[in-house]
Design a protein around this motif. Structure first.
Motif, PDB file in Angstrom:
ATOM      1  N   ILE A 113      -2.408  -3.568  -4.180  1.00  0.00           N
ATOM      2  CA  ILE A 113      -1.742  -4.762  -5.335  1.00  0.00           C
ATOM      3  C   ILE A 113      -1.905  -3.708  -6.711  1.00  0.00           C
ATOM      4  O   ILE A 113      -2.137  -3.366  -7.239  1.00  0.00           O
ATOM      5  CB  ILE A 113      -2.296  -5.917  -5.614  1.00  0.00           C
ATOM      6  CG1 ILE A 113      -2.688  -7.020  -4.037  1.00  0.00           C
ATOM      7  CG2 ILE A 113      -2.550  -6.590  -6.936  1.00  0.00           C
ATOM      8  CD1 ILE A 113      -3.926  -8.192  -4.941  1.00  0.00           C
ATOM      9  N   LYS A 114      -0.336  -3.699  -6.671  1.00  0.00           N
ATOM     10  CA  LYS A 114       0.317  -3.264  -7.801  1.00  0.00           C
ATOM     11  C   LYS A 114       0.187  -4.024  -9.352  1.00  0.00           C
ATOM     12  O   LYS A 114       1.507  -5.199  -8.926  1.00  0.00           O
ATOM     13  CB  LYS A 114       1.056  -2.218  -7.547  1.00  0.00           C
ATOM     14  CG  LYS A 114       1.161  -0.871  -7.153  1.00  0.00           C
ATOM     15  CD  LYS A 114       2.363  -0.168  -6.927  1.00  0.00           C
ATOM     16  CE  LYS A 114       2.808   0.830  -6.157  1.00  0.00           C
ATOM     17  NZ  LYS A 114       3.649   2.365  -5.669  1.00  0.00           N
ATOM     18  N   VAL A 115       0.555  -4.206 -10.371  1.00  0.00           N
ATOM     19  CA  VAL A 115       0.297  -5.202 -11.087  1.00  0.00           C
ATOM     20  C   VAL A 115       1.771  -4.750 -11.468  1.00  0.00           C
ATOM     21  O   VAL A 115       1.426  -3.215 -12.327  1.00  0.00           O
ATOM     22  CB  VAL A 115      -0.578  -5.397 -12.309  1.00  0.00           C
ATOM     23  CG1 VAL A 115       0.025  -6.786 -12.499  1.00  0.00           C
ATOM     24  CG2 VAL A 115      -1.350  -6.103 -11.297  1.00  0.00           C
TER      25      VAL A 115
ATOM     26  N   ALA B  60       1.348  -1.184   0.195  1.00  0.00           N
ATOM     27  CA  ALA B  60      -0.152  -0.179   0.132  1.00  0.00           C
ATOM     28  C   ALA B  60       0.931   1.187   0.042  1.00  0.00           C
ATOM     29  O   ALA B  60       0.695   2.397   0.567  1.00  0.00           O
ATOM     30  CB  ALA B  60      -1.548  -0.236   1.316  1.00  0.00           C
ATOM     31  N   SER B  61       1.852   1.091  -0.524  1.00  0.00           N
ATOM     32  CA  SER B  61       3.375   2.051  -0.420  1.00  0.00           C
ATOM     33  C   SER B  61       3.526   3.572   0.532  1.00  0.00           C
ATOM     34  O   SER B  61       3.922   2.934   1.727  1.00  0.00           O
ATOM     35  CB  SER B  61       2.400   2.841  -2.057  1.00  0.00           C
ATOM     36  OG  SER B  61       3.542   3.919  -2.569  1.00  0.00           O
ATOM     37  N   HIS B  62       2.943   4.405   0.123  1.00  0.00           N
ATOM     38  CA  HIS B  62       2.340   5.767   1.300  1.00  0.00           C
ATOM     39  C   HIS B  62       2.072   5.367   2.490  1.00  0.00           C
ATOM     40  O   HIS B  62       2.102   6.325   3.281  1.00  0.00           O
ATOM     41  CB  HIS B  62       2.960   6.739   0.879  1.00  0.00           C
ATOM     42  CG  HIS B  62       2.194   7.364  -0.140  1.00  0.00           C
ATOM     43  ND1 HIS B  62       2.281   6.633  -1.218  1.00  0.00           N
ATOM     44  CD2 HIS B  62       1.199   7.903  -0.318  1.00  0.00           C
ATOM     45  CE1 HIS B  62       1.322   7.061  -1.757  1.00  0.00           C
ATOM     46  NE2 HIS B  62       0.777   8.083  -1.145  1.00  0.00           N
ATOM     47  N   ASN B  63       1.103   4.768   2.093  1.00  0.00           N
ATOM     48  CA  ASN B  63      -0.259   4.634   3.217  1.00  0.00           C
ATOM     49  C   ASN B  63      -0.237   4.467   4.826  1.00  0.00           C
ATOM     50  O   ASN B  63       0.702   3.581   4.352  1.00  0.00           O
ATOM     51  CB  ASN B  63      -1.283   3.938   2.591  1.00  0.00           C
ATOM     52  CG  ASN B  63      -2.131   4.658   1.478  1.00  0.00           C
ATOM     53  OD1 ASN B  63      -1.929   5.431   0.851  1.00  0.00           O
ATOM     54  ND2 ASN B  63      -3.168   4.401   0.770  1.00  0.00           N
TER      55      ASN B  63
ATOM     56  N   HIS C  81      12.525   6.868   2.078  1.00  0.00           N
ATOM     57  CA  HIS C  81      11.829   6.199   1.239  1.00  0.00           C
ATOM     58  C   HIS C  81      10.327   6.216   2.190  1.00  0.00           C
ATOM     59  O   HIS C  81       9.844   5.979   3.709  1.00  0.00           O
ATOM     60  CB  HIS C  81      12.527   4.936   1.513  1.00  0.00           C
ATOM     61  CG  HIS C  81      13.957   4.346   1.080  1.00  0.00           C
ATOM     62  ND1 HIS C  81      13.732   5.327  -0.421  1.00  0.00           N
ATOM     63  CD2 HIS C  81      14.969   4.291   1.475  1.00  0.00           C
ATOM     64  CE1 HIS C  81      14.669   4.512  -1.346  1.00  0.00           C
ATOM     65  NE2 HIS C  81      15.823   4.240   0.320  1.00  0.00           N
ATOM     66  N   ASP C  82       9.405   5.936   0.958  1.00  0.00           N
ATOM     67  CA  ASP C  82       8.419   5.094   2.068  1.00  0.00           C
ATOM     68  C   ASP C  82       8.038   3.548   1.756  1.00  0.00           C
ATOM     69  O   ASP C  82       9.006   2.648   1.774  1.00  0.00           O
ATOM     70  CB  ASP C  82       6.880   5.924   0.815  1.00  0.00           C
ATOM     71  CG  ASP C  82       6.977   4.486  -0.410  1.00  0.00           C
ATOM     72  OD1 ASP C  82       8.206   3.984  -1.255  1.00  0.00           O
ATOM     73  OD2 ASP C  82       6.120   4.600  -1.301  1.00  0.00           O
ATOM     74  N   GLY C  83       7.314   3.379   2.233  1.00  0.00           N
ATOM     75  CA  GLY C  83       6.771   1.536   2.889  1.00  0.00           C
ATOM     76  C   GLY C  83       7.383   0.897   1.975  1.00  0.00           C
ATOM     77  O   GLY C  83       7.973  -0.339   1.846  1.00  0.00           O
ATOM     78  N   ASP C  84       7.137   0.649   0.388  1.00  0.00           N
ATOM     79  CA  ASP C  84       7.808  -0.371  -0.798  1.00  0.00           C
ATOM     80  C   ASP C  84       8.789   0.604  -1.612  1.00  0.00           C
ATOM     81  O   ASP C  84       9.308  -0.424  -2.297  1.00  0.00           O
ATOM     82  CB  ASP C  84       6.557  -0.073  -0.714  1.00  0.00           C
ATOM     83  CG  ASP C  84       5.877   0.923  -2.559  1.00  0.00           C
ATOM     84  OD1 ASP C  84       5.968   2.250  -2.318  1.00  0.00           O
ATOM     85  OD2 ASP C  84       5.357   0.810  -3.521  1.00  0.00           O
ATOM     86  N   ALA C  85       9.437   1.487  -1.029  1.00  0.00           N
ATOM     87  CA  ALA C  85      10.601   2.675  -1.400  1.00  0.00           C
ATOM     88  C   ALA C  85      10.908   2.598  -2.972  1.00  0.00           C
ATOM     89  O   ALA C  85      11.577   2.269  -3.806  1.00  0.00           O
ATOM     90  CB  ALA C  85      11.982   1.297  -1.332  1.00  0.00           C
ATOM     91  N   ASP C  86       9.448   3.001  -3.761  1.00  0.00           N
ATOM     92  CA  ASP C  86       9.324   3.543  -4.335  1.00  0.00           C
ATOM     93  C   ASP C  86       9.539   5.150  -5.018  1.00  0.00           C
ATOM     94  O   ASP C  86       9.883   5.380  -6.030  1.00  0.00           O
ATOM     95  CB  ASP C  86       8.767   2.939  -5.937  1.00  0.00           C
ATOM     96  CG  ASP C  86       7.000   3.414  -4.981  1.00  0.00           C
ATOM     97  OD1 ASP C  86       6.603   3.915  -3.817  1.00  0.00           O
ATOM     98  OD2 ASP C  86       5.516   2.973  -5.675  1.00  0.00           O
ATOM     99  N   ARG C  87       9.719   5.204  -3.558  1.00  0.00           N
ATOM    100  CA  ARG C  87      10.216   7.194  -3.286  1.00  0.00           C
ATOM    101  C   ARG C  87      11.177   7.456  -2.623  1.00  0.00           C
ATOM    102  O   ARG C  87      11.416   6.358  -1.553  1.00  0.00           O
ATOM    103  CB  ARG C  87       8.622   7.545  -2.565  1.00  0.00           C
ATOM    104  CG  ARG C  87       6.846   7.571  -3.384  1.00  0.00           C
ATOM    105  CD  ARG C  87       6.097   8.881  -2.535  1.00  0.00           C
ATOM    106  NE  ARG C  87       5.093   8.535  -3.280  1.00  0.00           N
ATOM    107  CZ  ARG C  87       4.180   9.731  -2.589  1.00  0.00           C
ATOM    108  NH1 ARG C  87       4.497  10.350  -1.538  1.00  0.00           N
ATOM    109  NH2 ARG C  87       2.679   8.844  -3.237  1.00  0.00           N
ATOM    110  N   MET C  88      12.048   7.989  -3.015  1.00  0.00           N
ATOM    111  CA  MET C  88      12.613   8.171  -1.810  1.00  0.00           C
ATOM    112  C   MET C  88      12.616  10.179  -1.881  1.00  0.00           C
ATOM    113  O   MET C  88      12.088  11.036  -2.795  1.00  0.00           O
ATOM    114  CB  MET C  88      14.402   8.347  -2.662  1.00  0.00           C
ATOM    115  CG  MET C  88      15.394   8.477  -1.764  1.00  0.00           C
ATOM    116  SD  MET C  88      16.221   9.606  -2.181  1.00  0.00           S
ATOM    117  CE  MET C  88      16.959  10.780  -3.384  1.00  0.00           C
TER     118      MET C  88
HETATM  119 MG    MG Z   1       5.231   3.831  -2.926  1.00  0.00          MG
END
Ligand code: MG
Length: 435
Positions: free
Chosen positions: A106-108, A96-99, A233-240
């Protein structure tokens, strides 16, 4: 035939909601079945959220039921999963990314990039009609656990960066980056001080979104340790997001410009709400504007064959790595730049910052209000309707967008010399329209 469920529509970031309330194992199972009906091999990963294993297992059961082969790579950042999707039919990331902690989603991905609109629609169609493909009893799928995805990602990042001997504080927020960013930076030659770098789905240290208000410990540690910079980072590290050598949070628009001026050769892509400073700094470069959402930035980058794309929220896309925002590579690239060019705060000083003002108004009938707002804004300047409506004026811009999730209309205004006055004009237009 199963009932169509409204939250099964893919948004710009897949599906997302509160675990076991909005996003249940049943939903994940259906989604696994639908994806497996189209893809014979799927790689599956998850971030450290509490409900991650439950949803991962349900989605895996759906995939296996359809006859798909499942490649499980365990707890990994989203960009690691995105990269791994290149070698397989597609990739499913449970995150859930940064939530906040109670969310799951789920992301695909396919070929290193989020599903595009067309790929999403095919899955939605199967979910809506319930036309799943169940495999024969002797053709159900199997699971492999290769365990090399993180090493592959680290290898690719190290191939694309040079050594750096900086002191860096890394705050992984107890998210998925904990298993990769500190190791990458140490491999590069940095002295790394870690904060919150033990994965924990309760996110006990701070909210997963890396914003100025949540990074107090990172800022004070950078100062106390006299470090060269801080990474969050956010929870899933696609952000910095970063903190400079003075312990100050680097705003998203500055970070975007910082990367863009170093990466851009011919073309870049940014969303409509990114600062105009990018246009002023990159004369001669094609700057494609997109809807807000990293999926749209990635789609556009692919189309224009751009060298870089990003969002002020902290999503940075370097196509040399993949078309998924990669917070780990972004951290490595930032460290590499600071090693070569000197103090981060000084480098950032050369990038101007234009005043921005934001606000939101409650609105029940967003569609009707937007029609009125469009008519009014048309009288002010050049109009862009990519996402909501944006009026480009001589001394700045006004963006008015209906919120995707709340009964609200959002206003963003930027102007180097006239921000308050422009905001007042925008506010007046919106207030009248929502009345
Ligand atoms: Mg994210």
């Amino acid at each position: 035939m199963s009932e169509p469920k409204k939250f099964l529509k893919f948004g710009s970031s897949g599906i997302r909601g509160i675990a076991n309330k909005e996003i249940t194992p049943q939903i994940a199972l259906d989604l696994g079945l639908a994806i497996g009906s189209l893809y014979p091999e799927v790689v599956v990963g998850r971030d450290p959220r509490i409900a991650g294993e439950m949803i991962e297992n349900a989605v895996t059961a759906g995939l296996l039921s359809s006859g798909s082969k499942v490649v499980r790579i365990g707890m990994v950042p989203t960009p690691t999963l995105a990269l791994a999707s290149k070698g397989h039919g597609c990739g499913i990331m449970v995150t859930a990314s940064h939530n906040p902690a109670e969310y799951i989603g789920i992301k695909v991905f396919k070929d290193g990039m989020s599903f595009d609109t067309e790929q999403q629609q095919k899955i939605e169609e199967i979910l809506m009609t319930g036309t799943f493909r169940y495999a024969n009893w002797d053709k159900t799928g199997s699971v492999r656990n290769p365990g090399t995805a993180i090493d592959d990602h680290i290898g690719l990042i190290l191939q694309n960066t040079s050594n750096a001997c900086l002191k860096v504080v890394v705050d992984c927020g107890c998210g998925a980056a904990s298993v990769i960013t500190p190791y990458v930076l140490r491999e590069m030659g940095c002295e790394v001080i870690t904060l919150n770098s033990q994965p924990d789905g309760h996110f006990p240290a701070r909210e997963p979104e890396p914003v100025d208000e949540t990074l107090g410990l990172l800022k004070s540690t950078v100062r106390a340790a006299d470090a060269d910079l801080g990474i969050a980072h956010d929870g899933d590290a696609d952000r910095m997001m970063a903190v400079d050598d003075q312990g100050n949070f680097v705003k998203g628009d500055k970070m975007l410009a910082f990367f863009a001026i170093r990466e851009a050769k011919k073309a870049i892509a940014v969303p409509v709400d990114a600062s105009k400073v990018i246009d002023d700094l990159l004369a001669g470069i094609k700057i494609a504007r997109t809807k807000v959402g990293d999926v749209y930035v990635a789609e556009e980058l692919k189309k224009i064959k751009g060298e870089f794309g990003g969002e002020p929220s902290g999503a940075w896309i370097f196509p040399r790595i993949s078309l998924c925002p990669d917070g780990i590579y972004a951290a490595a690239r930032l460290v590499e730049i600071v090693e070569k060019e000197g103090e981060l705060s000084r480098l950032l000083d050369s990038i101007p910052e234009y005043p921005v003002k934001r606000g939101a108004y409650l609105c029940r009938d967003k569609e009707r209000a937007m029609i009125k707002i469009t008519q009014e804004l048309k009288g002010l300047g050049e109009i862009n309707t990519l996402d909501g409506i944006k009026a480009d004026l001589e001394d700045g811009w006004i963006l008015v967008r209906p919120s995707g999730t709340e009964p609200k209309i959002r206003i963003t205004v930027e102007s180097s010399n006239n921000c308050d006055e422009l905001y007042r004009r925008a506010e007046e237009i919106v207030r009248k329209a929502v009345a």
